[in-house]
Design a protein around this motif. Structure first.
Motif, PDB file in Angstrom:
ATOM      1  N   GLN A 255      56.186  39.356  46.409  1.00 16.46           N
ATOM      2  CA  GLN A 255      55.563  39.161  47.711  1.00 16.46           C
ATOM      3  C   GLN A 255      54.270  39.935  47.876  1.00 16.46           C
ATOM      4  OE1 GLN A 255      57.058  41.259  51.246  1.00 16.46           O
ATOM      5  NE2 GLN A 255      58.841  41.830  50.036  1.00 16.46           N
ATOM      6  N   ASP A 256      54.090  41.041  47.184  1.00 14.33           N
ATOM      7  CA  ASP A 256      52.916  41.888  47.409  1.00 14.33           C
ATOM      8  C   ASP A 256      51.994  41.810  46.209  1.00 14.33           C
ATOM      9  OD1 ASP A 256      51.045  43.750  48.051  1.00 14.33           O
ATOM     10  OD2 ASP A 256      52.373  45.492  47.869  1.00 14.33           O
ATOM     11  N   PRO A 257      50.947  40.981  46.263  1.00 17.38           N
ATOM     12  CA  PRO A 257      50.076  40.856  45.095  1.00 17.38           C
ATOM     13  C   PRO A 257      49.365  42.156  44.741  1.00 17.38           C
ATOM     14  CG  PRO A 257      49.128  39.714  46.987  1.00 17.38           C
ATOM     15  CD  PRO A 257      50.516  40.128  47.370  1.00 17.38           C
ATOM     16  N   SER A 258      49.112  43.003  45.746  1.00 13.13           N
ATOM     17  CA  SER A 258      48.441  44.276  45.457  1.00 13.13           C
ATOM     18  C   SER A 258      49.325  45.160  44.577  1.00 13.13           C
ATOM     19  CB  SER A 258      48.097  45.009  46.767  1.00 13.13           C
ATOM     20  OG  SER A 258      47.232  44.217  47.542  1.00 13.13           O
TER      21      SER A 258
ATOM     22  N   VAL B 222      41.105  40.329  36.172  1.00  9.53           N
ATOM     23  CA  VAL B 222      41.906  39.130  36.403  1.00  9.53           C
ATOM     24  C   VAL B 222      42.303  38.505  35.068  1.00  9.53           C
ATOM     25  CG1 VAL B 222      41.752  36.743  37.237  1.00  9.53           C
ATOM     26  CG2 VAL B 222      41.010  38.643  38.702  1.00  9.53           C
ATOM     27  N   TYR B 223      41.369  38.454  34.127  1.00  7.22           N
ATOM     28  CA  TYR B 223      41.671  37.857  32.821  1.00  7.22           C
ATOM     29  C   TYR B 223      42.842  38.581  32.164  1.00  7.22           C
ATOM     30  CZ  TYR B 223      41.188  36.049  28.094  1.00  7.22           C
ATOM     31  OH  TYR B 223      41.452  35.446  26.886  1.00  7.22           O
ATOM     32  N   ASP B 224      42.784  39.917  32.129  1.00  4.51           N
ATOM     33  CA  ASP B 224      43.848  40.677  31.477  1.00  4.51           C
ATOM     34  C   ASP B 224      45.175  40.538  32.214  1.00  4.51           C
ATOM     35  OD1 ASP B 224      42.327  41.629  29.354  1.00  4.51           O
ATOM     36  OD2 ASP B 224      41.608  43.361  30.478  1.00  4.51           O
ATOM     37  N   ALA B 225      45.109  40.461  33.553  1.00  4.26           N
ATOM     38  CA  ALA B 225      46.342  40.312  34.339  1.00  4.26           C
ATOM     39  C   ALA B 225      47.035  38.994  34.003  1.00  4.26           C
ATOM     40  CB  ALA B 225      46.019  40.376  35.831  1.00  4.26           C
ATOM     41  N   VAL B 226      46.273  37.929  33.879  1.00  6.10           N
ATOM     42  CA  VAL B 226      46.862  36.625  33.588  1.00  6.10           C
ATOM     43  C   VAL B 226      47.284  36.531  32.131  1.00  6.10           C
ATOM     44  CG1 VAL B 226      46.442  34.129  33.591  1.00  6.10           C
ATOM     45  CG2 VAL B 226      45.580  35.544  35.469  1.00  6.10           C
TER      46      VAL B 226
ATOM     47  N   HIS C 157      40.637  44.556  43.571  1.00  2.00           N
ATOM     48  CA  HIS C 157      40.050  45.016  44.842  1.00  2.00           C
ATOM     49  C   HIS C 157      38.857  44.163  45.265  1.00  2.00           C
ATOM     50  CE1 HIS C 157      37.305  47.126  42.032  1.00  2.00           C
ATOM     51  NE2 HIS C 157      36.424  46.999  43.012  1.00  2.00           N
ATOM     52  N   GLU C 158      38.349  43.350  44.357  1.00  2.32           N
ATOM     53  CA  GLU C 158      37.222  42.477  44.677  1.00  2.32           C
ATOM     54  C   GLU C 158      37.667  41.129  45.218  1.00  2.32           C
ATOM     55  OE1 GLU C 158      33.784  43.501  41.569  1.00  2.32           O
ATOM     56  OE2 GLU C 158      35.639  42.886  40.566  1.00  2.32           O
ATOM     57  N   LEU C 159      38.972  40.919  45.319  1.00  3.65           N
ATOM     58  CA  LEU C 159      39.521  39.627  45.738  1.00  3.65           C
ATOM     59  C   LEU C 159      40.150  39.722  47.124  1.00  3.65           C
ATOM     60  CD1 LEU C 159      41.380  38.684  42.429  1.00  3.65           C
ATOM     61  CD2 LEU C 159      39.036  38.086  43.058  1.00  3.65           C
ATOM     62  N   SER C 160      40.238  38.600  47.794  1.00  4.70           N
ATOM     63  CA  SER C 160      40.985  38.535  49.053  1.00  4.70           C
ATOM     64  C   SER C 160      42.484  38.533  48.759  1.00  4.70           C
ATOM     65  CB  SER C 160      40.607  37.261  49.816  1.00  4.70           C
ATOM     66  OG  SER C 160      41.093  36.121  49.112  1.00  4.70           O
ATOM     67  N   GLY C 161      43.298  38.719  49.792  1.00  2.99           N
ATOM     68  CA  GLY C 161      44.748  38.709  49.604  1.00  2.99           C
ATOM     69  C   GLY C 161      45.238  37.384  49.045  1.00  2.99           C
TER      70      GLY C 161
END
Length: 332
Positions: A98-101, A110-114, A152-156
């Motif tokens: 539920q909490d993307p943060s 983002v690339y490494d996260a995916v 931190h550069e992205l919206s929720g």
């Protein structure tokens, strides 16, 4: 000509999860007898108040918590709890929190996260193409624009899409989404729900959506399972359950929605301690039907106080664990 019901993709059978108590007390029966099937391409909403056991049930279905009794099967095979078996299972069943943060490492792009899931599972093929495809499917287009950005550069809403992309990159067959829009602004929730429905349509993904929000269940689910104190107390087609609820607990949950007719039902007290589940119906201490005398008039008040109800079946038929509802409609 009758059609044979589709075999479940994921199935819980007689599932119990108990946690030992401190100081030698009675164990907490967080999941206390659950049968639940999820078919390929089906979206099932598991709903209930906080503390009812729905997150523990979801964690058990994911193999994160081993059941104390009963079993989980996937694609007809019992879930095994060796490291190798669980690793293979989690390629096919992915969790969306539920909490993307909290789900994303702030130091990872983002690339490494995916790509993390691919690297853990040593996915073959073109990693860059797989990451781009997952981001695109999650609605982040053009995907290359997001590769080097940080959470931190992205919206929720964008962060939640990255979490979903991280699940999609392994091409799973089932998503378990635990309160997937609870931390998002109302303006973004509809977008994420629409995304989940589109993924079901385009990829044939099944999903278990864990939520306390019956409005969300109405918008996304094919089928609803209502959980109270470790058990499913009502289940069936989403439209039927949410427009004509049979269990007093479901009726109370629905009564507080803004569009619900009549006055809201205010339940007294909190759900009982799962280490001290009451005799008879587990909802009886808070039941507005028993308190108002309606159960007495239906001739079932004594049964409500003394007779436990059996575990509901895991299939798609409408079922309710309530002596009063069954007295009114013996077909239930």
């Amino acid at each position: 000509m009758t059609t044979t019901p589709q075999a479940p993709l994921l199935s819980a059978q007689g599932l119990h999860v108990a946690f030992p108590a401190r100081h030698g007390g009675a164990p907490a029966r967080a999941v206390d007898g659950v049968d639940l099937d999820i078919r390929p391409g089906e979206v099932v909403a598991l709903v209930g108040e906080s503390g009812c056991g729905k997150t523990t049930l979801a964690r058990s279905l994911l193999g994160l918590v081993a059941p104390t009794e009963g079993r989980v099967t996937f694609d007809g095979e019992p879930l095994r709890y060796s490291s190798r078996a669980l690793k293979a299972y989690r390629r096919r069943v992915q969790l969306v929190l539920q909490d993307p943060s909290g789900s994303l490492n702030p130091r990872h792009t983002v690339y490494d996260a995916v790509a993390e899931g691919l690297r853990i599972h040593r996915g073959a093929g073109d990693e860059r193409a797989a990451v781009a495809q997952a981001l695109s499917r999650a609605g982040l287009r053009p995907p290359e624009r997001f590769f080097l950005r940080y959470p931190h550069e992205l919206s929720g809403g964008q962060r939640q899409r990255v979490v979903i992309a991280g699940a999609l990159v392994l091409e799973p067959e089932l998503l378990v989404a635990d309160e997937p829009v609870a931390s998002l602004d109302a303006s973004v929730r509809g977008e994420i729900l629409a995304l989940l429905l589109r993924l079901r349509t385009e990829l044939g993904l099944a999903a278990l959506v864990v939520t306390h929000d019956l409005g969300l269940a109405w918008n996304i689910a094919d089928r609803v399972a209502v959980m109270y104190l470790g058990r499913i107390v009502e289940t069936g087609d989403a439209e039927k359950v949410l427009t004509a609820p049979q269990h007093p607990y479901t009726q109370a949950l629905l009564s507080v929605l803004p569009e619900a007719p009549g006055d809201p039902v205010v339940l007294s007290g909190e759900p009982p301690d799962p280490s001290r589940i009451p005799t008879g119906c587990r909802f009886r201490a808070r039941c507005q039907i028993l308190a108002s005398g309606e159960a007495e008039r239906a001739g079932v008040a004594h049964r409500c106080r003394t007779e436990d109800l059996e575990v509901l079946g895991g299939g798609g038929e409408a079922q309710v664990a309530c002596h009063w509802a069954r007295a009114l409609d013996p077909a239930l």
